[in-house]
Structures are given as C-alpha cells and as structure tokens.
Write a protein that holds these residues in place. Structure first.
Motif, short mmCIF file in Angstrom:
data_model
loop_
_atom_site.label_atom_id
_atom_site.label_comp_id
_atom_site.label_asym_id
_atom_site.label_seq_id
_atom_site.Cartn_x
_atom_site.Cartn_y
_atom_site.Cartn_z
N LYS A 53 -31.98 67.66 25.94
CA LYS A 53 -32.59 68.46 24.96
C LYS A 53 -32.26 68.43 23.41
O LYS A 53 -33.02 68.02 22.70
N PHE A 54 -30.82 68.29 23.23
CA PHE A 54 -30.33 68.04 21.93
C PHE A 54 -30.04 66.49 21.54
O PHE A 54 -29.56 65.83 22.46
N LEU A 55 -30.47 66.02 20.65
CA LEU A 55 -30.24 64.54 19.99
C LEU A 55 -29.48 64.69 18.43
O LEU A 55 -30.18 65.35 17.72
N THR A 56 -28.64 63.81 18.73
CA THR A 56 -27.78 63.70 17.20
C THR A 56 -28.83 62.81 16.29
O THR A 56 -29.49 62.15 16.62
N GLU A 57 -28.42 62.89 15.18
CA GLU A 57 -28.98 62.16 13.91
C GLU A 57 -28.84 60.65 14.33
O GLU A 57 -30.03 59.87 14.17
N ASP A 58 -27.89 60.24 15.01
CA ASP A 58 -27.68 59.00 15.44
C ASP A 58 -28.51 58.54 16.52
O ASP A 58 -29.14 57.46 16.52
N GLN A 59 -28.69 59.48 17.41
CA GLN A 59 -29.78 59.07 18.35
C GLN A 59 -30.93 58.76 18.01
O GLN A 59 -31.84 57.91 18.27
N ALA A 70 -42.70 61.95 20.11
CA ALA A 70 -41.83 62.17 21.43
C ALA A 70 -40.48 63.18 20.87
O ALA A 70 -39.86 63.84 21.93
N LEU A 71 -40.17 62.94 19.76
CA LEU A 71 -38.81 63.59 19.42
C LEU A 71 -39.04 65.14 19.10
O LEU A 71 -38.03 65.74 18.96
N GLY A 128 -38.04 73.10 16.61
CA GLY A 128 -39.20 73.54 15.62
C GLY A 128 -39.08 72.94 14.23
O GLY A 128 -39.77 73.37 13.42
N ASP A 129 -38.09 72.08 13.83
CA ASP A 129 -37.90 71.44 12.60
C ASP A 129 -38.54 70.08 12.73
O ASP A 129 -38.04 69.10 13.09
N PRO A 130 -39.63 69.95 11.91
CA PRO A 130 -40.24 68.66 11.90
C PRO A 130 -39.39 67.54 10.97
O PRO A 130 -39.57 66.30 11.23
N PHE A 131 -38.58 67.91 10.15
CA PHE A 131 -37.67 67.11 9.29
C PHE A 131 -36.66 66.24 10.50
O PHE A 131 -36.21 65.22 10.07
N PHE A 132 -36.80 66.77 11.64
CA PHE A 132 -35.71 66.19 12.63
C PHE A 132 -36.18 64.58 13.07
O PHE A 132 -35.38 63.59 13.21
N ILE A 133 -37.36 64.40 12.46
CA ILE A 133 -37.97 62.91 12.67
C ILE A 133 -37.34 61.88 11.73
O ILE A 133 -37.47 60.64 11.79
N SER A 189 -25.44 73.50 27.62
CA SER A 189 -26.57 73.28 28.12
C SER A 189 -27.42 72.18 27.77
O SER A 189 -27.94 71.28 28.50
N GLU A 190 -27.41 71.90 26.24
CA GLU A 190 -28.35 71.09 25.75
C GLU A 190 -27.81 69.55 25.38
O GLU A 190 -28.42 68.79 25.12
N GLY A 191 -26.43 69.68 25.21
CA GLY A 191 -25.59 68.59 24.79
C GLY A 191 -25.04 68.63 23.62
O GLY A 191 -25.41 69.44 22.74
#
Length: 974
Positions: A128-134, A256-257, A263-268, A971-973
């Motif tokens: 569920k959780f991805l780092t900025e590097d990932q 997909a990300l 809920g944060d679209p800046f995540f991409i 739970s999420e990583g």
C-alpha cells in the motif's frame, strides 16, 4: 466513434479454461509438468506452472484477438530483451513443434496459447505504501521501456484496444451502459467529457510510437534493493502493447500509483520527474498528462463495472475494483490547472508571469497606515494554546487595526491557527489570500479591465488571464457588468465609522473558486495559481518563506559536526505545546522521544516563573539567596533516608562525572565497574564508563584501564535469559571483581542505570542490583544509580528507577527532566561522601544552582505534583504498553516491549528465534512515522529499538494516535 469490433471485445468474458485443461495443454504442447495454479487476469486466463527447476506462465487468449497482435507482443518482448535496458523481460517459449502461438480447441471454443518465462519477484500493487524512491523508480522503468520500444515496428501494433487512451471517450461511454448507478454513471461521464476535451486540445502535438501501455504497479516485478526495500527490476504483461501516444505510457503508470497516494495526487510527481529525466517530454505531452490520467481512471472504473456485469465471479476484477475507485476519486479530486502546473513545475517548466497593475485596488491604504499581523508558528502574539481558538486570527487582526484602523494578514504565511494535532497528514496552513481590517467605506478601484461575477457577497473581477476574488465589499455593480481599469467597484462593507473585514485573493484559473489555504507540500504550486495580492495593493504583505534548508546549512557550517540532529531532512521545529511540536509550516508532530521536556512544551506556569526570576536575579551559586536552599531541601526530601546532600550542576554528563569523582575521593581508589551497552554522558569520566556502540562505535576499544565493563544484563537478547538469568549476570560481575581483587588495586564503585535505558528500557534481572551492590560495598566501593533518563517519576510505578530493584544507592545522578529543558542536573548523596571531595579542593559550577535553574527545578516539581504527572505516566504508560504488546501479536517484526510507565522500548527483530535486529527496518519506520506526524528515534547497540519516552503529560488520545499510526506503518509498509 470506436470500432464496433473493439466495443464487442470489451464484452468478452475470460476463456472457459480450467486448471486441468491447462495441465493438459502444458503437457501436450510444451512437455511441461509440475504444480500449477491460476493467476489473475481481466480477459485472459493465466496459469503459473512450477516444473521444479523453472517456472513459466501459460497465457490463454480468446480467438477473437488477432494472431498479429499476439505476435507483436512476443516480438516486443524479444526486442526489449535484445537491448541493454537493465530490466528483466519475459522470454516467449516455443512449443515442442517450434510454434510460439499455437491454437487449441477446448469444449468447442478456440484459443491462442503462449508460454513465457516467469520473473521472480513481487508486484508493487500489494504494498500500500510506496516511498518516493519507489515511485520514481516506476517512472524510470516506464521511460526505459518506452525508449526501448521507440523504434519497434510490427503490423500487430495497429490495433483496436479498449485501453487505447486515444479512444478513451467513446470506450468509456460504451462501457457506462453497464453501470446501473445513475450518480456513479453521471460522475464518470462528466469526468470523461472534461478530460477528453482537454486532451483533444493538444492531441495533434503528441508523439506516437510503440508503447507498452500497461507499466503499472501490478505489472512490474520488484525485488529487495540495497536498503531491503522492494524496487522494480522487470516488466511483465505485454497484452496492451500497441502504437499509441508516448505520454499515455506515463499516464497509465501514474494512474496506477494513485491508489497508493492516500488521496494526494502530487504523489505521482517523482515518477513524472524520473520519466522526464530519462525520456524528455514536450510541453504539450506534459499538459496532456493529467487529463490522460483522469481518462485512464474513468476507463478503469467503467471497465470493471462492465466486466463484473458479465463475469461477476472474476476475483481479479473484484480485487482491483476498490483500487480503481480510489484511483478515480483521487484523479478527480483536484482542478486540472493545479495538476498541470504541478507537473510542469516538477520538471522545471513552471509558468509564472509577472503582474503589473496601473492602479491599486485600495488607493486609501498606504504602507504607513497598514499594520501587519504575525500569525506564524513563531508569532509572539500567541499565548499558550490560544492559537487553537477558531477566532484568534480575526481577534489579532482587529487588535492590530486599533492603532490606525488598517491591518492585514500576510499572504504566504503558514498559520499556526490552522494546524491539526494528532493528524497523519499535514493540514492546509499556507495562506493563499489576505484578510484585512479597514474602515468601512474604504474605496475599492478596479485594478484591471474585467467582467463582474457575483455569487452572493462574493465578488469576482474576471479577465481572460486573471480573477480577483473579494469578500466583504459593498459592490453596486450587477453580475456581468464590465469595468475598466480605475473604475470604482464599491467600498468596504459596514456601518459608517465602523471597521469592516475584507478578504482578497487572486487566481489565474478564471473558472476556479480557489481554496483559501494550501497544504505545505503543494504551496509552491498553488502560489503560482494564486499569486500574492501585494502588487495589487502596492504594499508588501507577503510573509517571508521559511529558510529551513539554509538554516540547516548554516548549522552544519558553524555547529560542530559531532553534534548530530535527528533525521536526514529534519523539520524545522520552532514551537511546542504539551506533547506536541510544530514546524515552521504549521505541521504538528507528536513528540514521543523528548524525555528532556518532562512537563511538556510551552508550559505557561514554568515560563512565568522563569521570566519573573530572570527579571530579578540570575547569578552563580556562590552568592547567598534562598531558592538554592529551598531546592536542595526539596531534592534531598525526594531521596531515600540518608541521602541528604545535594550538588547542583548543569547536565547529566556533569552529574555522572561528579559522581565518579566522589567515588574516587571517598574510596581512595580508581577502578569503576560499568555495564556494557550503557550510556552515561559526554564528559571524559562519563564517556569513559559509557560502552554503547550506538553512541560510540569504538567504545569498547577506547576505555581507560580504570573502567571495567561487565556483561550486559539484557534479559531479552543477552547471554542469560529466563530463570537463572540473575545468577548468570551476577556471576559475570563477580568474575570481573575477582580479577580486580587479584591485582590488589581495589574498587572505587559501580555505576548503572536502574533500568537499562539506552538499550530500550529493559528491566534489570530481579535482585541483580541487590547482589551487585553488596559485592561492591564489601570492597569499600560506592554504588551509583544513574537516574538521568529513567528516574524522576518517569516509570510511573516508582519515582526512582532503583525502587524497582529494592535497593538504595550511595549516589543518585539526575538531570534531563528535572529542568524541563533548562540545563540542570544534580547529584544526591550522603554527607560524608560529599565531604570527601574537599580533600581535592572545593567544587564549583558557575550556572549549576543558579537562581533561575533552582526556580525551574522547584516549579517543575510543583507542576508534576499539581498535574499528577507520575500517575499519568503510570496509567497512560501501562495503557500504551498494552496496546504495543497487542501489535506484537499481529506483526512478527515486533520482538518485545520493554520498560514501564513512560519509558518503554519497542524492539524490532527479523526473527523471533534468532533475534536478528531489524536495524534498517527500524530506521525506515521512524522516517515513515515522521511523515505521518510522529517523532520517534531508534536506540540500542543495534539501533533496532524505539526509545519511547514522551513528556509525562502524554494524553491517552496521543498514545492511541502513536499506536494507530505505528499499526498503519506496520500494515502498509515503510
């Protein structure tokens, strides 16, 4: 309109092929035998076969799909495998007769068959959780595949495919016929119409070539990297390879990300930056990206709804449906202009135009008569926690207006009043507007040619490139009226002679009603869309931007390097309240490590007492004043009977140093016993008895010969555990003492924390100190209890840590919490021990025992008693420990929970049998907790233990927030 064959394909169910059918196919066509299980797919059937030495994937496709398309997929894989991409790509496997795409008949239906090598690893979709590097790595992988396919040609690439984003509009409208929920159908349709319209505006400028079109978190293979974090290393599932828009490849990956984005679209954005860095995109492609992401999200949701209507038992589709809804919700949660600006900004193509205005909006307001309020985190106008008052901004604004009648808030200010305590996400604190207090009837002039738009009391002056939003203005103009530069547009509303309020905001998106505040990580982009009204007024009303990076650079330049700071990229903390800390952006953090601030931060009673004493006197303890006597009496009264004499110093290190000198002076000998894995301070003597490798990796090689470390009595991971541990550890001490006895140079003393603090709050074995103290005293040595970290009520059940062992030391050292952050330490001992020091001369500490320090110490004790903080440490600490222990029942990484009260240690291990320390995981969890609003740091020789030692005022809701947040991370990583 999309091709009818394409639309018919969208209605196809998966091939009706069972596992037994798959076994027969693999044996007859390929000669493979082994264990087989089905993998998920939307319209194919995929099976994994394990032959023992190797694993393969069988793909069964309906005959309605043209042979040329399947051949194109195989050839695309072969093409990429021939390049030096640094990626794993599946290899197509031929049948026993040399065919790569044979056809077979099952129960009267014909299917295409293919077998590919299986790539070992895990998809990122399960994490569920991805780092900025990932996230960046996924963008980079997508770019590498796109570059690899740039020159790939094949007739099968020209295909009608429902996932082709060039056809997203008609495909989605067709799929929506199967959506029964009217509101859901309307929402998807509306989003698709807007997205397609924006895509079409730049479509002629978008580059076309062969693309994978499905590099998603589900279709990359990831393996642990150097930091043990899963990183993508390969790409699978070439079922959507086609001739299409290059930018569509990135759009699919970014969409997909979004189900990882919370809920944060800046995540991409890291993925966008990484793709652009490897395969530069044009401005038109970057502008098209977000509409394409929205379109992809709409097609995903509509396709799932349609597929479930014809194949309701498709577990693969069912499992992805929730993710796809989350993707769609996030993609449609923000205005296009924001994401377009964010994407351009991420790659260094931010668009910002200078604004000039021929006339000011408010000609009566001048720099001389305007007073600015300070609503930032460092504002001196906030007292205690009055920033939590919802009306405090207007109250301070009105107060500022009392002098001249004109006052204003500052644009770009991170307002403390908009912080949110115990929040996993940083709230919107960055002001995109200004609020003003002005005399009613203050004139307002149109600063540019515009059309008037009205929405109740909200007035908008709109031009083709800019909109001015005004609230609190009495405007006589009708909706739709035109105004020229310099025309009157009204006046500040309010009764004659009164003070009125006016809100001013600019926005470059003329179709948008912008928010008043932005989240800190989005503020730079929002400020491009909503620029400052400063030029509109002709007055500087902007708050200075935080200079956190520059401050850190100056710290590293001038502050000695060995004085480390928490975190590689630390937040700049400038305020605190109770167990909460606030950085300069108004982000609140739960402080779970600050045992220095035992009362909590910003205590107004303590602040008042210190200020009062500073205003009267602060000097050294050689002067005669009453408070030093009062405080010394108070400390002696807290100690066990017989410990009646107090030294006051500045720190725990000095206290330990002095305690060792007292042992030397009183015994006439030098040898000191200390524990391995212990930390006692930084002075020469206190460092000498410190053996913690986390604090000094060379600790064991650099001890002076008078220090004799003994086996660490760590009952969790030490040499002796369980029943008999006490005897084993005591015997180890006895062996060291015997060696000292044999040399005949005697023993001066023994120093130990009463609870193993630096190792994570581990209790000493039952009766350990009783037996060790007895052996030391039998040889004339003194027993020193280092209570700097674990004493002073922190354990809750005991005021002193040594109470837990049922012993009374000869010397107590204390510091940290006793001053609540003020440099203050003490040594408590017997009169004859203290007097021994006079043989070496008198003792003096310039600031130790100063009037201010003594007042601080007295007030801390008063507040601890008034607020019953030891009881809170006991009750909240017990509750917190029970919740943490419950996590251990769910997460194998949690090895043990040590300690008591509000001195706890949460130890992470990779294996509960071997107790392999989870060092890298602990560091990563700390960093993830920081992102979620919790300050936490590792401790112990392996840096795999959370040292949980918050202010003693910790509320139960804060304890819950800490555990709930930690549970989320586990739970999420991380």
């Amino acid at each position: 309109m999309a091709d009818s064959a394409l639309l018919q394909r969208t209605e196809l169910s998966r091939p009706d092929v069972s596992i037994s059918d798959a076994k027969a196919i693999l044996g007859d066509f390929y000669g493979f035998h082994g264990e087989i299980r089905e993998l998920g797919s939307q319209q194919d059937r995929n099976f994994l076969i394990d032959t023992g030495p190797e694993r393969f994937v069988l793909k069964v496709t309906r005959a309605e799909y043209p042979y040329a398309e399947l051949e194109a997929q195989n050839h695309a894989m072969m093409h990429l495998r021939s390049l030096d991409l640094g990626l794993d790509i599946p290899e197509p496997i031929a049948t026993l007769t040399g065919e790569y795409i044979p056809q077979c008949e099952i129960a009267g239906s014909y299917y295409w068959l293919r077998v590919l090598t299986f790539l070992d690893g895990q998809p990122l979709t399960r994490q569920k959780f991805l780092t900025e590097d990932q996230v960046a790595a996924l963008g980079d992988v997508t770019a590498r595949v796109a570059l690899g396919l740039k020159d790939f040609k094949h007739p099968g690439l020209e295909r009608e495919l429902q996932w082709d984003l060039r056809r997203a509009g008609p495909v989605a409208l067709h799929l929506l016929k199967s959506v029964n929920d009217q509101s859901k159908r309307d929402r998807i349709a509306k989003a698709m119409i807007v997205a397609v319209k924006r895509m079409q505006a730049v479509a002629p400028e978008l580059r076309l070539h062969a693309i994978h079109h499905d590099v998603t978190d589900d279709n990359v293979v990831a393996r642990p990297g150097s930091n043990a974090r899963l990183m993508p290393v390969g790409v699978i599932d070439f079922g959507d390879v086609m001739y299409g828009w290059l930018i569509a490849d990135l759009a699919v990956a970014c969409a997909a990300l979004l189900h990882h984005a919370e809920g944060d679209p800046f995540f991409i954005l890291p993925a966008v930056k990484a793709f652009h860095a490897r395969y530069p995109l044009t401005q038109a492609e970057l502008i098209a990206l977000w509409p394409l992401i929205v379109a992809r999200a709409g097609v995903l949701v509509a396709s799932s709804e349609q597929q479930l209507s014809i194949d309701p038992d498709n577990e693969y589709v069912l499992g992805n449906a929730a993710h796809e809804r989350e993707i769609f919700d996030t993609a449609t949660s923000v205005p296009y202009s924001l994401m377009e600006t964010a994407i351009l900004d991420a790659v260094g193509l931010a668009r910002s135009a200078e604004m000039t205005f021929a006339t000011p909006l408010l000609p009566d307001v001048t720099p001389e008569n305007l007073r600015l309020t300070d609503l930032s985190v460092t504002s001196p106008d906030f007292v205690a926690d009055d920033w939590a008052d919802q009306e405090v901004d207007w109250k301070l604004l009105a107060r500022a207006a009392m002098e001249t009648g004109y006052s204003s808030t500052r644009y770009g200010e991170y307002r403390l009043s908009y912080t949110r305590r115990l929040s996993e996400r940083a709230p919107a604190t960055f002001a995109l507007h200004i609020d003003m207090c002005l005399p009613s009837e203050t004139r307002a002039i149109a600063p540019f040619d515009a059309t008037v738009k009205r929405n109740g009391h909200h007035v908008i002056l709109s031009s083709p490139e800019l909109a001015l939003h005004l609230d609190g203005i009495d405007c006589p103009l009708e909706d739709g009226a035109s105004v020229a530069t310099g025309d009157s547009i009204g006046q500040v509303a309010g009764a004659a002679g009164s003070i009125g309020g006016l809100r001013i905001q600019l926005c470059r998106d003329t179709d948008l009603i912008p928010p008043l505040f932005a989240k800190p990580h989005q503020s730079a982009v929002w400020s491009q869309l909503c620029p400052s009204p400063s030029r509109l007024l002709g007055i500087g009303i902007d708050a200075p931007a935080p200079q956190s990076e520059a401050v850190l650079k100056r710290r590293n330049k001038s502050f000695a390097k060995p004085q480390k700071n928490y975190y590689a990229a630390p937040p700049q903390i400038e305020r605190g309240w109770k167990e909460h800390l606030f950085d300069v952006t108004g982000r609140a953090y739960l402080d779970m490590v600050n045992n220095v601030s035992i009362l909590g931060h910003g205590n107004p009673t303590l602040a008042a007492a210190v200020g009062r004493q500073w205003s009267m006197l602060n000097t050294n303890s050689r002067f005669h004043y009453s408070v030093v006597a009062d405080f010394s009496d108070r400390l002696a009264a807290l100690a066990p009977e017989g410990l009646d004499t107090v030294f006051l110093v500045n720190s725990g290190s000095e206290a330990v140093d002095l305690a060792i000198r007292l042992a030397w002076a009183h015994s006439g000998r030098r040898n000191i016993l200390s524990l391995l894995e212990a930390y006692h301070g930084w002075t020469v003597a206190s460092d000498a008895v410190s053996t913690s490798l986390a604090d000094n990796p060379q600790a064991l090689e650099t001890r002076p010969d008078w220090v004799h470390p003994v086996l660490s009595p760590n009952t969790y991971r030490g040499k002796f555990r369980g029943a008999g541990a006490t005897e084993g550890y005591v015997a180890a001490v006895a062996e060291t003492i015997a060696a000292i006895d044999a040399r005949g140079d005697g023993l001066a003393g023994f120093i130990a924390e009463s609870v193993y603090g630096n190792a994570g709050g581990i209790p000493l074995p039952p009766g350990y100190l009783q037996q060790v103290y007895a052996m030391v005293r039998a040889r004339g040595g003194l027993c020193i209890a280092d209570e700097v970290q674990v004493g002073y009520g922190r354990l809750g059940h005991h005021f002193w840590g040594f109470d837990q062992q049922g012993v009374v030391p000869d010397i107590i050292t204390i510091a940290k919490g006793m001053g609540n952050g003020q440099p203050l330490g003490a040594v408590i001992t017997r009169r004859e021990v203290a007097d021994s020091l006079e043989r070496e001369g008198y003792f003096f500490s310039s600031a130790g025992g100063s009037p201010v320090s003594c007042i601080v110490g007295m007030t801390v004790l008063d507040i601890m008693q008034t607020e019953d903080l030891q009881r809170n440490a006991r009750e909240t600490g017990d509750y917190l420990k029970a919740r943490l222990e419950a996590l251990g029942q769910r997460f194998p990484l949690v090895g043990a929970v040590h300690g008591m009260g509000l001195y706890l240690g949460l130890e992470f291990v990779r294996d509960r049998e071997t107790l392999e320390p989870a060092t890298e995981e602990t560091a990563a969890i700390c960093n993830r907790l920081l992102d979620l609003g919790v300050i936490m740091q590792p401790t112990g020789d392996h840096l795999n233990v959370f040292k949980i030692k918050p202010p003693l005022c910790l509320a139960r809701e804060s304890a819950d927030f800490f555990v709930d947040t930690l549970e989320k991370v586990l739970s999420e990583g991380w």
